[in-house]
Motif scaffolding. Structure first.
Motif, PDB file in Angstrom:
ATOM      1  N   VAL B 133       0.863  -1.245  -0.041  1.00  0.00           N
ATOM      2  CA  VAL B 133       0.060  -0.193  -0.022  1.00  0.00           C
ATOM      3  C   VAL B 133       1.007   1.265  -0.027  1.00  0.00           C
ATOM      4  CG1 VAL B 133      -1.968   1.286   1.155  1.00  0.00           C
ATOM      5  CG2 VAL B 133      -1.835  -1.225   1.082  1.00  0.00           C
ATOM      6  N   GLY B 134       0.871   1.883  -1.126  1.00  0.00           N
ATOM      7  CA  GLY B 134       1.833   2.975  -0.971  1.00  0.00           C
ATOM      8  C   GLY B 134       3.389   2.803  -1.216  1.00  0.00           C
ATOM      9  N   GLY B 135       3.686   1.600  -1.357  1.00  0.00           N
ATOM     10  CA  GLY B 135       5.359   1.409  -1.340  1.00  0.00           C
ATOM     11  C   GLY B 135       5.808   1.815  -0.110  1.00  0.00           C
ATOM     12  N   PRO B 136       6.882   2.810  -0.040  1.00  0.00           N
ATOM     13  CA  PRO B 136       7.559   3.254   1.234  1.00  0.00           C
ATOM     14  C   PRO B 136       6.858   4.206   1.854  1.00  0.00           C
ATOM     15  CG  PRO B 136       8.339   4.457  -0.881  1.00  0.00           C
ATOM     16  CD  PRO B 136       7.610   3.479  -1.272  1.00  0.00           C
ATOM     17  N   MET B 137       5.712   4.614   1.707  1.00  0.00           N
ATOM     18  CA  MET B 137       4.874   5.687   2.577  1.00  0.00           C
ATOM     19  C   MET B 137       4.145   4.606   3.596  1.00  0.00           C
ATOM     20  SD  MET B 137       2.912   8.096  -0.320  1.00  0.00           S
ATOM     21  CE  MET B 137       1.911   6.652  -1.038  1.00  0.00           C
ATOM     22  N   PRO B 138       4.364   5.349   4.989  1.00  0.00           N
ATOM     23  CA  PRO B 138       4.006   4.783   6.103  1.00  0.00           C
ATOM     24  C   PRO B 138       2.287   5.044   6.209  1.00  0.00           C
ATOM     25  CG  PRO B 138       4.603   6.922   6.451  1.00  0.00           C
ATOM     26  CD  PRO B 138       4.814   6.720   4.920  1.00  0.00           C
ATOM     27  N   VAL B 139       1.633   4.160   5.452  1.00  0.00           N
ATOM     28  CA  VAL B 139       0.192   3.977   5.327  1.00  0.00           C
ATOM     29  C   VAL B 139      -0.419   2.954   6.475  1.00  0.00           C
ATOM     30  CG1 VAL B 139      -1.877   3.879   3.860  1.00  0.00           C
ATOM     31  CG2 VAL B 139       0.158   4.860   3.253  1.00  0.00           C
ATOM     32  N   LEU B 140      -0.106   1.617   6.364  1.00  0.00           N
ATOM     33  CA  LEU B 140      -0.618   0.844   7.100  1.00  0.00           C
ATOM     34  C   LEU B 140      -0.349   1.114   8.483  1.00  0.00           C
ATOM     35  CD1 LEU B 140      -0.517  -2.533   4.887  1.00  0.00           C
ATOM     36  CD2 LEU B 140      -2.440  -0.945   5.248  1.00  0.00           C
ATOM     37  N   SER B 141       0.791   1.306   8.681  1.00  0.00           N
ATOM     38  CA  SER B 141       1.457   1.411   9.974  1.00  0.00           C
ATOM     39  C   SER B 141       0.692   2.584  10.855  1.00  0.00           C
ATOM     40  CB  SER B 141       2.955   1.704  10.105  1.00  0.00           C
ATOM     41  OG  SER B 141       3.238   3.003   9.332  1.00  0.00           O
ATOM     42  N   THR B 142       0.456   3.773  10.037  1.00  0.00           N
ATOM     43  CA  THR B 142      -0.403   4.685  10.541  1.00  0.00           C
ATOM     44  C   THR B 142      -1.674   4.419  10.886  1.00  0.00           C
ATOM     45  OG1 THR B 142       0.896   6.370   9.372  1.00  0.00           O
ATOM     46  CG2 THR B 142      -0.917   7.325  10.042  1.00  0.00           C
ATOM     47  N   ILE B 143      -2.340   3.697   9.985  1.00  0.00           N
ATOM     48  CA  ILE B 143      -3.801   2.970  10.253  1.00  0.00           C
ATOM     49  C   ILE B 143      -3.658   2.302  11.484  1.00  0.00           C
ATOM     50  CG2 ILE B 143      -5.401   1.837   9.437  1.00  0.00           C
ATOM     51  CD1 ILE B 143      -5.007   2.693   6.476  1.00  0.00           C
ATOM     52  N   SER B 144      -2.621   1.521  11.817  1.00  0.00           N
ATOM     53  CA  SER B 144      -2.497   0.666  12.844  1.00  0.00           C
ATOM     54  C   SER B 144      -2.522   1.479  14.146  1.00  0.00           C
ATOM     55  CB  SER B 144      -1.610  -0.466  12.555  1.00  0.00           C
ATOM     56  OG  SER B 144      -1.016  -0.988  13.796  1.00  0.00           O
ATOM     57  N   ASP B 145      -1.716   2.463  13.945  1.00  0.00           N
ATOM     58  CA  ASP B 145      -1.299   3.322  15.136  1.00  0.00           C
ATOM     59  C   ASP B 145      -2.682   4.194  15.523  1.00  0.00           C
ATOM     60  OD1 ASP B 145       1.080   2.582  15.526  1.00  0.00           O
ATOM     61  OD2 ASP B 145       2.072   4.429  14.342  1.00  0.00           O
ATOM     62  N   LEU B 146      -3.370   4.476  14.611  1.00  0.00           N
ATOM     63  CA  LEU B 146      -4.681   5.144  15.019  1.00  0.00           C
ATOM     64  C   LEU B 146      -5.539   4.431  15.326  1.00  0.00           C
ATOM     65  CD1 LEU B 146      -4.559   7.654  11.865  1.00  0.00           C
ATOM     66  CD2 LEU B 146      -4.315   8.465  14.283  1.00  0.00           C
ATOM     67  N   GLY B 147      -5.547   3.105  14.966  1.00  0.00           N
ATOM     68  CA  GLY B 147      -6.686   2.254  15.172  1.00  0.00           C
ATOM     69  C   GLY B 147      -7.816   2.305  13.963  1.00  0.00           C
ATOM     70  N   PRO B 148      -7.783   1.118  13.321  1.00  0.00           N
ATOM     71  CA  PRO B 148      -8.777   1.120  12.142  1.00  0.00           C
ATOM     72  C   PRO B 148     -10.198   1.626  12.166  1.00  0.00           C
ATOM     73  CG  PRO B 148      -7.511  -1.029  12.270  1.00  0.00           C
ATOM     74  CD  PRO B 148      -7.132   0.000  13.508  1.00  0.00           C
ATOM     75  N   ASP B 149     -10.582   1.428  13.538  1.00  0.00           N
ATOM     76  CA  ASP B 149     -11.866   1.979  13.952  1.00  0.00           C
ATOM     77  C   ASP B 149     -11.931   3.607  14.032  1.00  0.00           C
ATOM     78  OD1 ASP B 149     -13.066  -0.401  14.465  1.00  0.00           O
ATOM     79  OD2 ASP B 149     -12.761  -0.130  16.692  1.00  0.00           O
ATOM     80  N   HIS B 150     -10.731   4.239  13.891  1.00  0.00           N
ATOM     81  CA  HIS B 150     -10.830   5.630  14.092  1.00  0.00           C
ATOM     82  C   HIS B 150     -10.719   6.377  12.807  1.00  0.00           C
ATOM     83  CE1 HIS B 150     -11.173   5.639  18.514  1.00  0.00           C
ATOM     84  NE2 HIS B 150     -10.166   4.721  18.496  1.00  0.00           N
ATOM     85  N   VAL B 151     -10.322   5.447  11.716  1.00  0.00           N
ATOM     86  CA  VAL B 151     -10.259   6.219  10.169  1.00  0.00           C
ATOM     87  C   VAL B 151     -11.515   5.941   9.377  1.00  0.00           C
ATOM     88  CG1 VAL B 151      -9.085   5.756   8.188  1.00  0.00           C
ATOM     89  CG2 VAL B 151      -7.682   5.236  10.310  1.00  0.00           C
ATOM     90  N   THR B 152     -12.105   7.076   9.233  1.00  0.00           N
ATOM     91  CA  THR B 152     -13.473   7.269   8.764  1.00  0.00           C
ATOM     92  C   THR B 152     -13.326   7.015   7.070  1.00  0.00           C
ATOM     93  OG1 THR B 152     -13.238   9.376   8.873  1.00  0.00           O
ATOM     94  CG2 THR B 152     -14.513   8.345  10.507  1.00  0.00           C
ATOM     95  N   ARG B 153     -12.407   7.505   6.545  1.00  0.00           N
ATOM     96  CA  ARG B 153     -12.095   7.597   5.008  1.00  0.00           C
ATOM     97  C   ARG B 153     -10.770   7.469   4.719  1.00  0.00           C
ATOM     98  NH1 ARG B 153     -15.112  11.675   0.822  1.00  0.00           N
ATOM     99  NH2 ARG B 153     -13.634  12.969   1.975  1.00  0.00           N
ATOM    100  N   THR B 291      -4.658  13.740   7.454  1.00  0.00           N
ATOM    101  CA  THR B 291      -3.282  13.537   7.346  1.00  0.00           C
ATOM    102  C   THR B 291      -2.938  12.941   5.707  1.00  0.00           C
ATOM    103  OG1 THR B 291      -2.814  13.154   9.658  1.00  0.00           O
ATOM    104  CG2 THR B 291      -1.251  12.213   7.987  1.00  0.00           C
ATOM    105  N   HIS B 292      -2.012  13.542   5.267  1.00  0.00           N
ATOM    106  CA  HIS B 292      -1.688  13.210   4.042  1.00  0.00           C
ATOM    107  C   HIS B 292      -0.403  12.597   4.002  1.00  0.00           C
ATOM    108  CE1 HIS B 292      -4.828  16.130   3.324  1.00  0.00           C
ATOM    109  NE2 HIS B 292      -5.141  15.382   2.116  1.00  0.00           N
ATOM    110  N   VAL B 293      -0.061  11.402   3.351  1.00  0.00           N
ATOM    111  CA  VAL B 293       1.357  10.972   3.194  1.00  0.00           C
ATOM    112  C   VAL B 293       1.455  11.055   1.420  1.00  0.00           C
ATOM    113  CG1 VAL B 293       2.881   9.158   3.474  1.00  0.00           C
ATOM    114  CG2 VAL B 293       0.810   9.741   5.022  1.00  0.00           C
ATOM    115  N   THR B 294       2.666  11.649   1.100  1.00  0.00           N
ATOM    116  CA  THR B 294       2.998  11.647  -0.234  1.00  0.00           C
ATOM    117  C   THR B 294       4.298  10.864  -0.780  1.00  0.00           C
ATOM    118  OG1 THR B 294       4.009  13.778  -0.645  1.00  0.00           O
ATOM    119  CG2 THR B 294       1.716  14.053  -0.526  1.00  0.00           C
ATOM    120  N   GLY B 295       4.249  10.376  -1.885  1.00  0.00           N
ATOM    121  CA  GLY B 295       5.619   9.850  -2.181  1.00  0.00           C
ATOM    122  C   GLY B 295       5.569   9.994  -3.676  1.00  0.00           C
ATOM    123  N   ALA B 296       6.993   9.744  -4.041  1.00  0.00           N
ATOM    124  CA  ALA B 296       7.374   9.632  -5.653  1.00  0.00           C
ATOM    125  C   ALA B 296       7.014   8.305  -5.812  1.00  0.00           C
ATOM    126  CB  ALA B 296       8.851   9.843  -5.904  1.00  0.00           C
ATOM    127  N   GLY B 297       6.552   8.143  -7.268  1.00  0.00           N
ATOM    128  CA  GLY B 297       6.377   6.813  -7.886  1.00  0.00           C
ATOM    129  C   GLY B 297       7.587   5.693  -7.476  1.00  0.00           C
TER     130      GLY B 297
END
Lengths: 317, 317
Positions: B133-153, B291-297
């Motif tokens: 998911v997004g290669g090197p961008m910290p996406v799943l780790s951030t969702i896991s930290d926030l708790g999937p329940d708290h991520v609305t979209r 929160t936005h995470v951006t990365g290069a291809g």
């Protein structure tokens, strides 16, 4: 987890408000004048109501919260420059009791990093401070995942008010004083914006990042950061930059050679050229290229969420 | 940690190359035709040299890598649509041997999420898939930290080639075929770009995110994602959008009601309007705002870094 909260301003109050939702119990809360403690959990709603109406959070002396029963202490008192007191003593007290500490206050890690790490090494408690760098943005966790050794440079717009002012000056061709007054009317700026516009707040963030990246090899304090604020930037400089496809942002930078906060020219298309009350942090890594994390200027709820996520991390095995 | 690598394309080779730097030892590597295994660590440089010159990684049959000695298996074979084979069987084999699995391949978590989680539940091994998911961008780790329940979209630009093409079409007023040919000349696009421009790749990412956010309450596969690609967008639509201060991006969206990939109008100032071969993921949370995470291809080295960071996480207690 049972948490004690020091500081009942915007951040401390928000932590109290949201704690239950993250599965935690507030057993103590204090402002500078008063405290309420209850090992079984305080009545958060009643306490915050009282704070609003009477300006106090309870009938106990403020210090009783530090000595109360909790697993983790949340330090969310106002930042002080210099020895980071009284926050540093709060951290010390909690770690010496083998309790965890989660910081909302930037002071201790920006100004007394080694002292705090030394206390942590002697304690069964841990210290966490994700909220002090970019609020709810996952910056320290990402650096920790990548390994600080592999992060070669960090740059960013760390202060949302400074960015709001520069964006407005550029977009509307208005002068500094005019935009600042507007920001104060909007409630974006405090009555005394010195801390933000002179770069002090961004410098504290830089100092924390420098400490994390060098892993205590060398200690940084705010005195090691070259700081230049945005007050002296003339509108004409922004116009000139604009004609050239560029814009001015207050950029903090941590590299091997230098830790610095200063207004810098960046391309309008650069990921660093965020506009309005936004912030952005760019991590440059050896092998993973550049990653950017951006966020809106953090409100109390947002910083509180970062703090509560840190508390939750402490519970994990 | 000792790692076995399946797949010796750009990603698999990069994992092999960088493994030592992250403190890991490569004990097996395979491409579709051949393998090399050595419980004490293979000679990575020699193997990659041979791959370049002779098109094989060794003299053993490909399957011998799966049965080799390792703590974690890296699955980096090409993505297949449907039953995610042979990647799924590789994952199954490793988990049944109580080994960890780190995925570079999006297939298993996008198309057989519950099957994989069921195998993991029976295993002493764990599965990790941040790189999908997004290669090197910290996406799943951030969702896991926030708790999937708290991520609305979650919304985002998940495919860098589609974004490159749309950005160029907008900026230069060129047609789809013209820009695609240019991208192929630059090496940004594969000879067959179908996977990227028809939205399939973005849909796989959406399916993984939907599975993570609903925490197995419901299983998503790529068939549950409404997909529309960018091939049919006329240049005139982009011009019209531009006149209105907006632009078109291929947006993936995971919300409570819907999982969808489609070209969407976004404001030019939106954090989603990244340009060029970039990607961005926007997490919307109940209390922490956006929160936005951006990365290069992501290049091979960048995806490999994400994989190796996952391996390192597995070592932690």
């Amino acid at each position: 987890m049972r948490i004690g909260i020091l500081g009942a301003g915007v951040v401390g109050s928000s932590v109290a408000e949201l704690a239950e939702e993250y599965g935690h119990t507030v057993t103590a809360i204090a402002d500078s004048k008063s405290a309420t403690t209850d090992a079984n959990g305080i009545d958060v709603e009643a306490v915050l109501e009282r704070k609003k109406n009477d300006g106090v959070v309870g009938d106990e002396p403020s210090d009783s919260a530090i000595d109360a029963s909790y697993d983790a202490l949340i330090e969310a008192t106002p930042i002080t420059i210099g020895d980071a007191e009284p926050a540093f003593s709060h951290v010390k007290g909690a770690l010496e009791r083998d309790c965890h500490v989660v910081l909302g206050n930037k002071g201790p890690m920006a100004q007394r990093y080694r002292d705090v790490r030394a206390l942590e090494a002697e304690s069964d408690g841990e210290i966490r401070f994700e909220a002090t760098v970019g609020g709810p943005m996952p910056v320290l966790s990402t650096i920790s995942d990548l390994g600080p050794d592999h992060v070669t440079r960090v740059r960013g717009v760390f202060n949302s008010l400074a960015n709001f002012i520069l964006s407005r000056m550029t977009a509307e061709g208005l002068g500094y004083e005019h935009v600042l007054a507007e920001a104060q009317d909007l409630g974006v700026a405090e009555v005394d914006p010195t801390f933000d516009v002179e770069g002090t707040d961004a410098a504290l963030t830089c100092s924390i990042l420098a400490n994390v990246l060098t892993q205590s090899e060398r200690e940084f304090t705010i005195d090691d950061v070259h700081v230049e604020g945005i007050k002296e930037i003339p509108g004409s400089a922004l116009d000139l930059a604009k004609d050239d496809g560029r814009t001015v942002r207050l950029i903090g930078e941590i590299s091997e050679d230098d830790v610095r906060v200063a207004p810098r020219l960046v391309s309008e298309n650069s990921a660093l050229a965020v506009s309005g009350a936004r912030t952005v942090i760019q991590l440059e890594t050896e092998h993973a290229g550049q990653t950017h994390v951006t966020g809106a200027g953090a409100t109390g709820h947002e910083i509180a969420t970062a703090i509560l996520v840190d508390v939750t991390r402490l519970e994990a095995p």
